[in-house]
Design a protein around this motif. Structure first.
Motif, PDB file in Angstrom:
ATOM      1  N   SER A 158       0.851  -1.194   0.000  1.00 41.61           N
ATOM      2  CA  SER A 158       0.000   0.000   0.000  1.00 41.61           C
ATOM      3  C   SER A 158       0.887   1.244   0.000  1.00 41.61           C
ATOM      4  O   SER A 158       2.103   1.161   0.220  1.00 41.61           O
ATOM      5  N   LYS A 159       0.286   2.405  -0.205  1.00 37.08           N
ATOM      6  CA  LYS A 159       1.041   3.652  -0.167  1.00 37.08           C
ATOM      7  C   LYS A 159       1.722   3.814   1.193  1.00 37.08           C
ATOM      8  O   LYS A 159       2.892   4.202   1.269  1.00 37.08           O
ATOM      9  N   ALA A 160       1.015   3.501   2.276  1.00 31.31           N
ATOM     10  CA  ALA A 160       1.599   3.629   3.620  1.00 31.31           C
ATOM     11  C   ALA A 160       2.776   2.672   3.792  1.00 31.31           C
ATOM     12  O   ALA A 160       3.796   3.035   4.391  1.00 31.31           O
ATOM     13  N   GLU A 161       2.665   1.459   3.247  1.00 33.77           N
ATOM     14  CA  GLU A 161       3.773   0.506   3.350  1.00 33.77           C
ATOM     15  C   GLU A 161       4.973   0.985   2.520  1.00 33.77           C
ATOM     16  O   GLU A 161       6.116   0.861   2.959  1.00 33.77           O
ATOM     17  N   VAL A 162       4.709   1.532   1.338  1.00 32.85           N
ATOM     18  CA  VAL A 162       5.807   2.053   0.522  1.00 32.85           C
ATOM     19  C   VAL A 162       6.494   3.196   1.258  1.00 32.85           C
ATOM     20  O   VAL A 162       7.730   3.269   1.300  1.00 32.85           O
ATOM     21  N   GLU A 163       5.704   4.078   1.865  1.00 34.44           N
ATOM     22  CA  GLU A 163       6.305   5.182   2.623  1.00 34.44           C
ATOM     23  C   GLU A 163       7.169   4.661   3.763  1.00 34.44           C
ATOM     24  O   GLU A 163       8.253   5.199   4.023  1.00 34.44           O
ATOM     25  N   GLU A 164       6.725   3.622   4.452  1.00 38.21           N
ATOM     26  CA  GLU A 164       7.531   3.029   5.519  1.00 38.21           C
ATOM     27  C   GLU A 164       8.821   2.447   4.951  1.00 38.21           C
ATOM     28  O   GLU A 164       9.905   2.616   5.522  1.00 38.21           O
ATOM     29  N   MET A 165       8.729   1.762   3.812  1.00 34.68           N
ATOM     30  CA  MET A 165       9.928   1.215   3.164  1.00 34.68           C
ATOM     31  C   MET A 165      10.913   2.326   2.829  1.00 34.68           C
ATOM     32  O   MET A 165      12.121   2.184   3.039  1.00 34.68           O
ATOM     33  N   LEU A 166      10.397   3.436   2.308  1.00 39.11           N
ATOM     34  CA  LEU A 166      11.275   4.542   1.919  1.00 39.11           C
ATOM     35  C   LEU A 166      11.921   5.200   3.136  1.00 39.11           C
ATOM     36  O   LEU A 166      13.094   5.603   3.085  1.00 39.11           O
ATOM     37  N   ARG A 167      11.169   5.285   4.241  1.00 38.21           N
ATOM     38  CA  ARG A 167      11.756   5.806   5.492  1.00 38.21           C
ATOM     39  C   ARG A 167      12.924   4.918   5.935  1.00 38.21           C
ATOM     40  O   ARG A 167      13.988   5.403   6.320  1.00 38.21           O
ATOM     41  N   LEU A 168      12.694   3.613   5.898  1.00 33.49           N
ATOM     42  CA  LEU A 168      13.745   2.676   6.297  1.00 33.49           C
ATOM     43  C   LEU A 168      14.917   2.713   5.325  1.00 33.49           C
ATOM     44  O   LEU A 168      16.086   2.685   5.736  1.00 33.49           O
ATOM     45  N   ALA A 169      14.620   2.792   4.042  1.00 34.63           N
ATOM     46  CA  ALA A 169      15.670   2.784   3.012  1.00 34.63           C
ATOM     47  C   ALA A 169      16.583   3.986   3.125  1.00 34.63           C
ATOM     48  O   ALA A 169      17.777   3.903   2.813  1.00 34.63           O
ATOM     49  N   SER A 170      16.039   5.105   3.577  1.00 32.82           N
ATOM     50  CA  SER A 170      16.834   6.338   3.620  1.00 32.82           C
ATOM     51  C   SER A 170      17.779   6.407   4.814  1.00 32.82           C
ATOM     52  O   SER A 170      18.560   7.350   4.929  1.00 32.82           O
ATOM     53  N   ARG A 171      17.755   5.400   5.671  1.00 38.65           N
ATOM     54  CA  ARG A 171      18.657   5.370   6.834  1.00 38.65           C
ATOM     55  C   ARG A 171      19.974   4.681   6.442  1.00 38.65           C
ATOM     56  O   ARG A 171      20.222   3.538   6.815  1.00 38.65           O
ATOM     57  N   VAL A 172      20.772   5.405   5.664  1.00 39.52           N
ATOM     58  CA  VAL A 172      22.025   4.850   5.145  1.00 39.52           C
ATOM     59  C   VAL A 172      23.190   5.775   5.496  1.00 39.52           C
ATOM     60  O   VAL A 172      22.987   6.937   5.840  1.00 39.52           O
ATOM     61  N   PRO A 173      24.413   5.272   5.380  1.00 38.62           N
ATOM     62  CA  PRO A 173      25.553   6.163   5.520  1.00 38.62           C
ATOM     63  C   PRO A 173      25.435   7.295   4.490  1.00 38.62           C
ATOM     64  O   PRO A 173      25.128   7.054   3.317  1.00 38.62           O
ATOM     65  N   ASP A 174      25.631   8.518   4.948  1.00 35.63           N
ATOM     66  CA  ASP A 174      25.441   9.691   4.100  1.00 35.63           C
ATOM     67  C   ASP A 174      26.364  10.793   4.606  1.00 35.63           C
ATOM     68  O   ASP A 174      25.953  11.672   5.346  1.00 35.63           O
ATOM     69  N   HIS A 175      27.637  10.710   4.202  1.00 35.94           N
ATOM     70  CA  HIS A 175      28.665  11.668   4.631  1.00 35.94           C
ATOM     71  C   HIS A 175      28.210  13.078   4.279  1.00 35.94           C
ATOM     72  O   HIS A 175      27.905  13.384   3.140  1.00 35.94           O
ATOM     73  N   GLY A 176      28.159  13.938   5.260  1.00 37.71           N
ATOM     74  CA  GLY A 176      27.758  15.322   5.050  1.00 37.71           C
ATOM     75  C   GLY A 176      26.261  15.558   5.092  1.00 37.71           C
ATOM     76  O   GLY A 176      25.808  16.673   4.904  1.00 37.71           O
ATOM     77  N   LYS A 177      25.499  14.503   5.338  1.00 37.55           N
ATOM     78  CA  LYS A 177      24.025  14.605   5.402  1.00 37.55           C
ATOM     79  C   LYS A 177      23.465  15.304   4.164  1.00 37.55           C
ATOM     80  O   LYS A 177      22.583  16.150   4.246  1.00 37.55           O
ATOM     81  N   LEU A 178      23.955  14.901   2.985  1.00 44.49           N
ATOM     82  CA  LEU A 178      23.530  15.527   1.732  1.00 44.49           C
ATOM     83  C   LEU A 178      22.235  14.929   1.174  1.00 44.49           C
ATOM     84  O   LEU A 178      21.564  15.575   0.378  1.00 44.49           O
ATOM     85  N   ALA A 179      21.908  13.692   1.576  1.00 44.41           N
ATOM     86  CA  ALA A 179      20.797  12.947   0.950  1.00 44.41           C
ATOM     87  C   ALA A 179      20.933  13.069  -0.571  1.00 44.41           C
ATOM     88  O   ALA A 179      20.060  13.610  -1.243  1.00 44.41           O
ATOM     89  N   PRO A 180      22.039  12.526  -1.134  1.00 49.67           N
ATOM     90  CA  PRO A 180      22.296  12.690  -2.563  1.00 49.67           C
ATOM     91  C   PRO A 180      21.527  11.696  -3.430  1.00 49.67           C
ATOM     92  O   PRO A 180      22.059  11.117  -4.373  1.00 49.67           O
ATOM     93  N   TRP A 181      20.282  11.479  -3.090  1.00 50.62           N
ATOM     94  CA  TRP A 181      19.409  10.552  -3.795  1.00 50.62           C
ATOM     95  C   TRP A 181      17.972  10.939  -3.499  1.00 50.62           C
ATOM     96  O   TRP A 181      17.704  11.702  -2.572  1.00 50.62           O
ATOM     97  N   ARG A 182      17.079  10.426  -4.338  1.00 47.88           N
ATOM     98  CA  ARG A 182      15.649  10.613  -4.125  1.00 47.88           C
ATOM     99  C   ARG A 182      14.926   9.432  -4.738  1.00 47.88           C
ATOM    100  O   ARG A 182      15.538   8.578  -5.400  1.00 47.88           O
ATOM    101  N   PHE A 183      13.615   9.368  -4.511  1.00 49.29           N
ATOM    102  CA  PHE A 183      12.806   8.248  -4.983  1.00 49.29           C
ATOM    103  C   PHE A 183      11.747   8.712  -5.979  1.00 49.29           C
ATOM    104  O   PHE A 183      11.179   9.790  -5.825  1.00 49.29           O
ATOM    105  N   ILE A 184      11.466   7.868  -6.960  1.00 51.20           N
ATOM    106  CA  ILE A 184      10.306   8.034  -7.829  1.00 51.20           C
ATOM    107  C   ILE A 184       9.537   6.724  -7.736  1.00 51.20           C
ATOM    108  O   ILE A 184      10.092   5.657  -8.025  1.00 51.20           O
ATOM    109  N   VAL A 185       8.272   6.793  -7.319  1.00 50.97           N
ATOM    110  CA  VAL A 185       7.457   5.591  -7.133  1.00 50.97           C
ATOM    111  C   VAL A 185       6.473   5.471  -8.293  1.00 50.97           C
ATOM    112  O   VAL A 185       5.700   6.388  -8.552  1.00 50.97           O
TER     113      VAL A 185
END
Length: 194
Positions: free
Chosen positions: A28-55
């Motif tokens: 569901s949309k809520a499950e995808v959002e939860e997956m994306l929250r979990l997926a974004s918890r990665v090493p990210d030197h400088g806290k740049l979030a140099p990525w994004r998602f397209i669903v």
């Protein structure tokens, strides 16, 4: 009630399901959002979030797949009927497809390579997040991940690149094991106790 599994046990048995062996239901949309929250918890030197998602969900997957087929035929008019069928199902094999888009760019402090690796870590985390919520997943990068002419169709902006398409759905067949490298072939020990 979901069965709890230890992380080490999960990693020892983690396998991908081919996208064409997935079906409904998808998350569901809520499950995808939860997956994306979990997926974004990665090493990210400088806290740049140099990525994004397209669903990609629903009928939009069909429209985009049809356009990808047209692009493939324009590039290779001699495509076999089998490959034409493959092309027209690029984003419809699983109920949900998530593009992980790398926004890696030159930075005064953070090497671009580190930013690219962070996007790769997001892809792996998304696979595992989908599995944690009970879904099958597969990380694919096919021709349209590298063809910038397809980027406007896919929603990718200039200067961005696709790190992977994560296909998510319900496994229609049990996962199969594949050969894994022997540690002796991939490990070099350096230092004490080597």
């Amino acid at each position: 009630m979901k069965t709890e599994i230890k992380l080490a046990d999960y990693l020892a048995s983690r396998r991908s399901i081919p996208a064409f062996q997935m079906g409904a239901p998808g998350p569901s949309k809520a499950e995808v959002e939860e997956m994306l929250r979990l997926a974004s918890r990665v090493p990210d030197h400088g806290k740049l979030a140099p990525w994004r998602f397209i669903v990609y969900r629903g009928d939009e997957r069909v429209r985009i797949s049809a356009r990808l087929k047209e692009m493939a035929l324009a590039a290779k008019p001699e495509l076999s009927e089998e490959m034409i069928r493959v092309e027209e199902t690029r984003l419809t094999r699983a109920p949900v497809v998530v593009a992980v888009v790398s926004k890696a760019a030159p930075h005064f402090k953070i090497p671009e390579w580190e930013q690219v690796m962070s996007a790769g870590a997001v892809c792996l985390n998304l696979l595992m997040a989908a599995n944690a919520l009970g879904y099958a997943s597969n990380w694919l990068t096919e021709w349209y991940a590298f063809d910038e002419k397809a980027y406007p169709l896919l929603g990718v902006e200039p200067g961005e690149r696709i790190a992977g398409f994560i296909h998510i759905g319900t496994a229609m067949v049990p996962p199969t094991e594949r050969p894994r490298p022997e540690l002796a072939e991939i490990v070099t020990w350096v230092g004490e106790g080597a």
